[in-house]
Design a protein around this motif. Sequence first.
Motif, PDB file in Angstrom:
ATOM      1  N   ILE A  11     -96.139   4.125  51.768  1.00 36.67           N
ATOM      2  CA  ILE A  11     -97.595   4.054  51.581  1.00 36.67           C
ATOM      3  C   ILE A  11     -97.913   3.558  50.164  1.00 36.67           C
ATOM      4  CG2 ILE A  11     -99.706   5.429  51.457  1.00 36.67           C
ATOM      5  CD1 ILE A  11     -98.367   7.263  53.620  1.00 36.67           C
ATOM      6  N   SER A  15     -99.862   0.121  49.020  1.00 35.80           N
ATOM      7  CA  SER A  15    -100.986   0.097  48.067  1.00 35.80           C
ATOM      8  C   SER A  15    -100.706  -0.857  46.905  1.00 35.80           C
ATOM      9  CB  SER A  15    -101.240   1.509  47.531  1.00 35.80           C
ATOM     10  OG  SER A  15    -101.605   2.385  48.568  1.00 35.80           O
ATOM     11  N   THR A  66    -100.456   2.294  56.835  1.00 36.73           N
ATOM     12  CA  THR A  66    -101.299   3.403  56.394  1.00 36.73           C
ATOM     13  C   THR A  66    -100.631   4.705  56.814  1.00 36.73           C
ATOM     14  OG1 THR A  66    -102.561   3.510  58.472  1.00 36.73           O
ATOM     15  CG2 THR A  66    -103.353   1.978  56.762  1.00 36.73           C
ATOM     16  N   GLU A  67    -101.014   5.784  56.166  1.00 37.94           N
ATOM     17  CA  GLU A  67    -100.417   7.081  56.495  1.00 37.94           C
ATOM     18  C   GLU A  67    -100.634   7.427  57.972  1.00 37.94           C
ATOM     19  OE1 GLU A  67    -100.406  11.738  54.899  1.00 37.94           O
ATOM     20  OE2 GLU A  67    -101.860  10.289  54.100  1.00 37.94           O
TER      21      GLU A  67
END
Length: 344
Positions: A11, A15, A66-67
Amino acid sequence: MNTENQVLGLIKLSSYIKAFLAKKQEDHNEDDADIELLLKRSEIENPWFTIDNQKFALQQWTDLLTEENIKNWLGNYSISKISKRVGLILAGNIPLVGFHDVMSVVLSNHIPVIKLSSKDRYMIPFLLKKWNEFSNENVVFEFVEKLENFDAVIATGSNNTARYLEYYFKNHLNIIRKNRTSVAVLKGDETDEELQLLAKDIFQYFGLGCRNVTRIFIPQDFVIDRLFENFLGFQDIINHNKYANNYDYNRAVYLLNQDKFWDNNFVMLKEDDKLFSPLSVINFSRYESLDDVKSFIAENEENIQCVVAKGELELNAIPFGEAQNPGLDTYADNVDTMKFLELV
């Protein structure tokens, strides 16, 4: 290994890449130098990997990682308690095409033993190094020139190479992938916007991916000009030297053979029943009955990666423009890699 740390690291990696992609060139700083150099080196070594196409591939991954997406995906599988060595022979037809396999092996608590494609030597090592840093040294991987000392293997190659790989790895648990391509089926009432999205499915990555459309089924009364009109957004593709060479070569062959084809100076349409088409050419055929199209797709299932069409045609298809946006649970050759890794 610690899967929780690996997921957190993934993650953070996403980012990190997303932040780079969001910046304008003039806003880049010292922290961006590594990625900039990576993109330039990759394009120099393999001109098909333009910086724009590499950034497109990175953007697709940052959107996916994404998580919520990762946890929903992993929640369908059991994680191995014993780490095994999984050999990976990666393809290099489009940027980062092998990253899903690498990521799957790591998150299954196994060790990827990676033989990179000579066409894609920089991006995956860079991402793995960063992933390891963001995961507090919890990502274990190896790069090799020749696969040795492994417990299972996932290999991708041409149809000819696959025969050799199947023989060579016959005594190992394996997934051997072959050539595939994708098709589109038009109902006939598609809007210009839908056909422009279809153009993305055809031309993204110059048409080199297995998820690129190389064959289109159109109704009997469909006007071919509508395709050319809505493909114009990709006309600059002809300015790429390697693509232009393919276009010029294939056009010359068709002219010499007196083949019938339609041409708009950057792509050719040819009425042909073949599933695979040469680069810069799209095969098409007209259909009277959708049942005939369904029969063709069923008969050629092992060679088709995905079908692009309207949902109302009931073809188990994906929407126009989505061919290059597979989910984490979308597997090459429709073989569930994570289920396979549970068996290792």
